[in-house]
Design a protein around this motif. Structure first.
Motif, PDB file in Angstrom:
ATOM      1  N   HIS A  80       0.823  -1.213   0.000  1.00  0.00           N
ATOM      2  CA  HIS A  80       0.000   0.000   0.000  1.00  0.00           C
ATOM      3  C   HIS A  80       0.857   1.262   0.000  1.00  0.00           C
ATOM      4  CE1 HIS A  80      -3.294   2.729   0.875  1.00  0.00           C
ATOM      5  NE2 HIS A  80      -2.737   3.093   2.013  1.00  0.00           N
ATOM      6  N   LEU A  84       2.630   6.254  -2.306  1.00  0.00           N
ATOM      7  CA  LEU A  84       3.294   7.478  -1.868  1.00  0.00           C
ATOM      8  C   LEU A  84       4.492   7.807  -2.751  1.00  0.00           C
ATOM      9  CD1 LEU A  84       3.385   6.628   1.939  1.00  0.00           C
ATOM     10  CD2 LEU A  84       1.907   8.363   0.902  1.00  0.00           C
ATOM     11  N   TYR A 109      -2.175  -4.517   3.900  1.00  0.00           N
ATOM     12  CA  TYR A 109      -2.966  -3.312   4.194  1.00  0.00           C
ATOM     13  C   TYR A 109      -3.960  -3.541   5.325  1.00  0.00           C
ATOM     14  CZ  TYR A 109      -6.554   0.301   3.306  1.00  0.00           C
ATOM     15  OH  TYR A 109      -7.468   1.323   3.428  1.00  0.00           O
ATOM     16  N   TYR A 129       0.373  14.002  -2.178  1.00  0.00           N
ATOM     17  CA  TYR A 129      -1.092  13.909  -2.048  1.00  0.00           C
ATOM     18  C   TYR A 129      -1.779  14.219  -3.375  1.00  0.00           C
ATOM     19  CZ  TYR A 129      -5.867  15.060  -0.637  1.00  0.00           C
ATOM     20  OH  TYR A 129      -7.244  15.105  -0.550  1.00  0.00           O
ATOM     21  N   ILE A 132      -1.635  11.236  -5.629  1.00  0.00           N
ATOM     22  CA  ILE A 132      -2.635  10.232  -5.242  1.00  0.00           C
ATOM     23  C   ILE A 132      -4.025  10.668  -5.702  1.00  0.00           C
ATOM     24  CG2 ILE A 132      -3.736   9.037  -3.295  1.00  0.00           C
ATOM     25  CD1 ILE A 132      -1.094   9.467  -1.747  1.00  0.00           C
ATOM     26  N   SER A 136      -6.408   8.807  -8.437  1.00  0.00           N
ATOM     27  CA  SER A 136      -7.745   8.362  -8.031  1.00  0.00           C
ATOM     28  C   SER A 136      -8.791   8.569  -9.120  1.00  0.00           C
ATOM     29  CB  SER A 136      -8.186   9.105  -6.761  1.00  0.00           C
ATOM     30  OG  SER A 136      -7.338   8.798  -5.688  1.00  0.00           O
ATOM     31  N   LEU A 157      -3.312   1.556  -5.871  1.00  0.00           N
ATOM     32  CA  LEU A 157      -4.381   2.346  -5.253  1.00  0.00           C
ATOM     33  C   LEU A 157      -5.728   1.637  -5.402  1.00  0.00           C
ATOM     34  CD1 LEU A 157      -4.566   5.109  -3.816  1.00  0.00           C
ATOM     35  CD2 LEU A 157      -5.234   6.100  -6.004  1.00  0.00           C
ATOM     36  N   ILE A 167      -7.753   8.833   2.900  1.00  0.00           N
ATOM     37  CA  ILE A 167      -6.421   9.435   2.811  1.00  0.00           C
ATOM     38  C   ILE A 167      -6.549  10.936   3.023  1.00  0.00           C
ATOM     39  CG2 ILE A 167      -4.411   9.827   1.330  1.00  0.00           C
ATOM     40  CD1 ILE A 167      -5.165   7.201  -0.100  1.00  0.00           C
ATOM     41  N   ARG A 169      -4.227  14.696   3.872  1.00  0.00           N
ATOM     42  CA  ARG A 169      -2.960  15.416   4.061  1.00  0.00           C
ATOM     43  C   ARG A 169      -3.157  16.521   5.082  1.00  0.00           C
ATOM     44  NH1 ARG A 169       0.106  19.987   2.914  1.00  0.00           N
ATOM     45  NH2 ARG A 169      -1.630  21.048   1.909  1.00  0.00           N
ATOM     46  N   ILE A 174       0.945  12.777   5.422  1.00  0.00           N
ATOM     47  CA  ILE A 174      -0.158  12.124   4.706  1.00  0.00           C
ATOM     48  C   ILE A 174      -0.583  10.926   5.545  1.00  0.00           C
ATOM     49  CG2 ILE A 174      -0.849  10.796   2.669  1.00  0.00           C
ATOM     50  CD1 ILE A 174       0.964  12.522   1.000  1.00  0.00           C
ATOM     51  N   SER A 176      -3.203   7.611   6.015  1.00  0.00           N
ATOM     52  CA  SER A 176      -4.070   6.656   5.340  1.00  0.00           C
ATOM     53  C   SER A 176      -4.777   5.818   6.395  1.00  0.00           C
ATOM     54  CB  SER A 176      -3.247   5.754   4.402  1.00  0.00           C
ATOM     55  OG  SER A 176      -4.083   4.815   3.765  1.00  0.00           O
ATOM     56  N   TYR A 219     -10.657   6.083  -4.977  1.00  0.00           N
ATOM     57  CA  TYR A 219     -11.023   7.021  -3.918  1.00  0.00           C
ATOM     58  C   TYR A 219     -11.752   8.220  -4.529  1.00  0.00           C
ATOM     59  CZ  TYR A 219      -7.841   4.563  -0.715  1.00  0.00           C
ATOM     60  OH  TYR A 219      -7.226   3.615   0.074  1.00  0.00           O
TER      61      TYR A 219
END
Length: 239
Positions: A80, A84, A109, A129, A132, A136, A157, A167, A169, A174, A176, A219
């Motif tokens: 997982h 990052l 995870y 972030y 990510i 997403s 992801l 998730i 920030r 960051i 999770s 996400y």
């Protein structure tokens, strides 16, 4: 002779008065400097360590069963962590339950309750972030149209989004928050569990999060509101 006797006490009084005024001035300047430093720290986010907030959250959730793990930026497991960006990434702290899984070291995870990544600056954390957040936009069905590192990040992801998760920030961190398709670690609804976590890290009324529910392949950008009363309790504990 009388005049000289009268002048001497007056001179002494004047000297005492001037000395007192200087002390007041020095004290006043010192207070101004202290206030300036405090204001600067607040602006730079240096007076708040959000990693302490997440540690308190994990301790409340897991009580005496809390187990702390530290991973390097280049750790291969848990997979997982591949979501990052490693640029500026200093360390990753994770929390798991001592009684789960049984007879083996946690590595997946779903074995953890929370990951906390610390970067060397707000800018590098934001960059990670934002990546990510951008990843997403894609899910499993998009993999055939992606290549290279983007494809691998999206694959990772999407793989863990199916369990659910959140998730966030905050400054140079960051976080999770791990969710599963089962019960929360403390029972009750996942929404309440998410809100409990937000109360530990959010000082403002609303904060942006990336949220995934069980069975989803990506996400979604959402906003979560912090509970002022619980947030104040958490801040008092930290400070």
């Amino acid at each position: 002779m009388k005049v000289r006797k009268n002048i001497l006490p007056i001179i002494i009084l004047l000297l005492i008065s001037c000395n007192g005024e200087k002390k007041k001035e020095i004290k006043s300047n010192s207070e101004i400097k202290t206030e300036s430093v405090t204001e600067a720290k607040v602006k730079l986010g240096l007076d708040k360590d959000y990693s302490k907030s997440t540690k308190l959250f994990a301790e409340e959730i897991l009580k005496q069963n809390v187990r702390v793990h530290t991973f390097s930026p280049n750790s291969n497991k848990p997979y997982h962590l591949k979501i990052l960006k490693t640029e500026g990434l200093k360390t990753i702290t994770a929390y798991s339950n001592k009684i789960y899984p049984k007879n083996r070291e946690p590595s997946h995870y779903e074995h953890f309750v929370l990951f906390a990544a610390t970067y060397n600056s707000n800018e590098t954390a934001k960059s990670s972030y934002d990546t990510i957040k951008s990843d997403s936009n894609y899910g499993w069905t998009d993999l055939k149209n992606l290549n290279g590192e983007v494809k691998e990040r999206v694959r990772t992801l999407s793989t863990y989004a199916k369990y659910g998760g959140m998730i966030v920030r905050k400054e140079n961190h960051i976080f999770s928050l791990v969710k599963t398709c089962g019960e929360t670690p403390i029972g009750g609804k996942w929404t309440d569990y998410e809100n409990k976590f937000i109360d530990y890290i959010a000082e403002e009324e609303s904060i942006e999060v990336l949220n995934a529910d069980c069975g989803k392949d990506r996400y979604q950008v959402e906003r979560k509101n912090a509970s002022t009363q619980q947030n104040l309790r958490a801040n008092r504990t930290i400070n």
